[in-house]
Write an enzyme that holds these catalytic residues in place. Structure first.
Site, short mmCIF file in Angstrom:
data_model
loop_
_atom_site.label_atom_id
_atom_site.label_comp_id
_atom_site.label_asym_id
_atom_site.label_seq_id
_atom_site.Cartn_x
_atom_site.Cartn_y
_atom_site.Cartn_z
N GLY A 152 0.83 -1.19 0.00
CA GLY A 152 0.00 0.00 0.00
C GLY A 152 0.87 1.25 0.00
O GLY A 152 1.97 1.25 -0.55
N ARG A 234 2.03 -3.39 12.89
CA ARG A 234 1.38 -3.57 14.18
C ARG A 234 1.84 -4.90 14.76
O ARG A 234 2.07 -5.87 14.02
CB ARG A 234 -0.15 -3.57 14.05
CG ARG A 234 -0.77 -2.20 13.84
CD ARG A 234 -0.59 -1.33 15.08
NE ARG A 234 -1.32 -0.07 14.99
CZ ARG A 234 -0.83 1.05 14.49
NH1 ARG A 234 0.39 1.07 13.97
NH2 ARG A 234 -1.56 2.17 14.49
N GLU A 263 1.98 -3.35 24.12
CA GLU A 263 3.05 -2.36 24.26
C GLU A 263 2.92 -1.56 25.55
O GLU A 263 1.84 -1.03 25.84
CB GLU A 263 3.03 -1.40 23.07
CG GLU A 263 3.30 -2.11 21.75
CD GLU A 263 3.26 -1.15 20.56
OE1 GLU A 263 2.92 0.05 20.74
OE2 GLU A 263 3.58 -1.60 19.45
N HIS A 281 7.84 1.80 18.88
CA HIS A 281 6.70 2.24 18.06
C HIS A 281 6.88 3.68 17.62
O HIS A 281 6.00 4.53 17.80
CB HIS A 281 5.39 2.07 18.83
CG HIS A 281 4.19 1.95 17.92
ND1 HIS A 281 3.05 1.28 18.27
CD2 HIS A 281 3.95 2.44 16.67
CE1 HIS A 281 2.16 1.34 17.28
NE2 HIS A 281 2.70 2.05 16.30
#
Length: 320
Positions: A152, A234, A263, A281
Site C-alpha cells: 500500500g 502492528r 506495548e 513504536h
C-alpha cells in the site's frame, strides 16, 4: 462552537494546522495523552468535547458510549486497532485516519532496520562500547530479495527505496497495482512464495481479523534460515511466540521490530535475544510526519463536525 481535544502531543498551540482549525471557530485544547492511559482517565480527558485527535489511546466501547457529545475521532496516523469501530458506528461517531501522511517516515525506518540487520549494527556497536575491536561481519543488502507484505502507501515507498539497492522485489497484497509494479520491477506472488524466496521480509498491513498473525508458525517455517523479518506495522500481525521459536532455533537469522502485541511488554522473551533490534513504536513519528498527520487530522475533524469537505473514514471491516 465545536470543541476538539488533541491527545498524544506535546505540541505548541501555535502550529499552523491548529491555528487553521481555530480560525474556523473551533476551540482546540492540546492535552498530552498516554498510550497506556486507562479508560476512566481517557473518558475524563475527552468528556465535553465534540471531537478528538488522538494517537493510540484505547477508544473502547465503554469509552465511546461514555462520551455522549463525541462525534469525531481523528487518528493522527494510519492505524485504528485501538478504536472499537463497531461501537463507533453504533453511536454515529465517525473515525478517520491520515493515510499516506507518515509513509516516508515508516519507509525510511524500515530501510534503516534492513541495513542495521544486514551489517550487524547492534553487535558491532556493542563490542566497541565494551572496549573491544572485534569485527562482526555482516551481509550486503545490494541485490538481495525483499518481500513486502502489504504493498500500500508505505509498502510502495519501501519498494521505491529498495530499487536503489538493486533489490529483487516481491509483493503480497489483496489488491494489485500493476502499473506501480511494472515501474519498480515488483512481482506479486502468493504469501508462501514470498516467504520462501525473500532475504528480507517486511510487513506493512493493518491489524484486523484477517491479518492477525498473518506471519505465524506455518509461515515462518517457509522462511530461509538466513532471512530477516522486519515489522513496522502492528504487533498483532506477527505471532511473537512463533517468531521467538524461529529465532532461537536458528530458522531465522534476525528480526527488527518497532511494534509489539502488547506495548510495552518488557517481559517478552524476544527482549532477551541479541539478534532482535527494537524501537518503541516510533517508525512513523518524525518532525515532518507529525506535522503532516496533524494537518490531515485537523482537516478531517473540521470536515466531520461541520459537514464541509472530504475525509478518510474507516468502518468495521476496513483494511486500511
Amino acid at each position: 462552537m465545536y470543541r476538539v481535544k488533541l491527545l498524544s502531543w506535546n505540541a505548541p498551540s501555535s502550529l499552523p494546522s491548529l491555528s487553521w482549525l481555530r480560525e474556523k471557530g473551533v476551540e482546540v485544547v492540546v492535552d498530552p495523552g498516554y498510550p497506556g492511559i486507562s479508560e476512566e482517565d481517557l473518558i475524563r480527558k475527552v468528556e465535553g468535547f465534540d471531537g478528538v485527535m488522538c494517537g493510540v489511546e484505547p477508544f473502547t466501547r465503554k469509552v465511546i458510549f461514555s462520551l455522549p457529545q463525541l462525534k469525531s475521532i481523528a487518528r493522527t496516523g494510519v492505524g485504528f486497532d485501538a478504536i472499537d469501530l463497531e461501537a463507533a458506528e453504533e453511536k454515529n461517531v465517525i473515525v478517520t485516519t491520515t493515510p499516506g501522511a507518515n509513509k516516508h517516515a515508516v519507509a525510511d525506518h524500515t530501510i534503516a532496520f534492513m541495513i542495521m540487520l544486514a551489517h550487524r549494527f547492534p553487535e558491532n556497536t556493542k563490542v566497541v562500547s565494551e572496549g573491544k575491536w572485534v569485527r562482526m561481519v555482516g551481509k550486503d543488502v545490494y541485490a538481495k530479495t525483499l518481500g513486502i507484505i502489504g504493498v500500500g502507501n508505505i509498502g510502495k515507498e519501501v519498494a521505491k527505496r529498495a530499487v536503489g539497492f538493486g533489490m529483487k522485489l516481491l509483493g503480497f497484497d489483496i489488491v494489485f497495482d500493476n502499473d506501480f509494479a511494472n515501474r519498480v520491477g515488483l512481482t506479486y506472488v502468493k504469501l508462501d512464495e514470498l516467504l520462501s524466496h525473500s532475504d528480507f521480509i517486511t510487513l506493512h498491513v493493518p491489524h484486523y481479523d484477517l491479518t492477525h498473525h498473518i506471519v505465524g508458525e506455518n509461515e515462518l517455517a517457509l522462511a530461509k534460515p538466513e532471512a530477516y523479518l522486519i515489522n513496522t506495522a502492528r504487533g498483532g500481525v506477527v505471532d511473537e511466540i512463533a517468531l521467538h521459536r524461529a529465532l532461537i532455533e536458528k530458522r531465522l537469522t534476525g528480526a527488527a521490530l518497532d511494534v509489539m502485541e502488547n506495548e510495552p511488554d518488557f517481559n517478552s522473551p524476544l527482549m532477551a535475544l541479541e539478534n532482535v533490534i527494537w524501537t518503541p513504536h516510533v517508525a512513523g513519528i518524525t518532525t515532518e510526519s507529525r506535522l503532516a498527520c496533524l494537518e490531515v487530522a485537523c482537516h478531517n475533524s473540521w470536515a466531520v463536525l461541520s459537514g464541509q469537505g472530504e475525509y478518510y473514514q474507516v468502518k468495521p471491516g476496513s483494511i486500511g
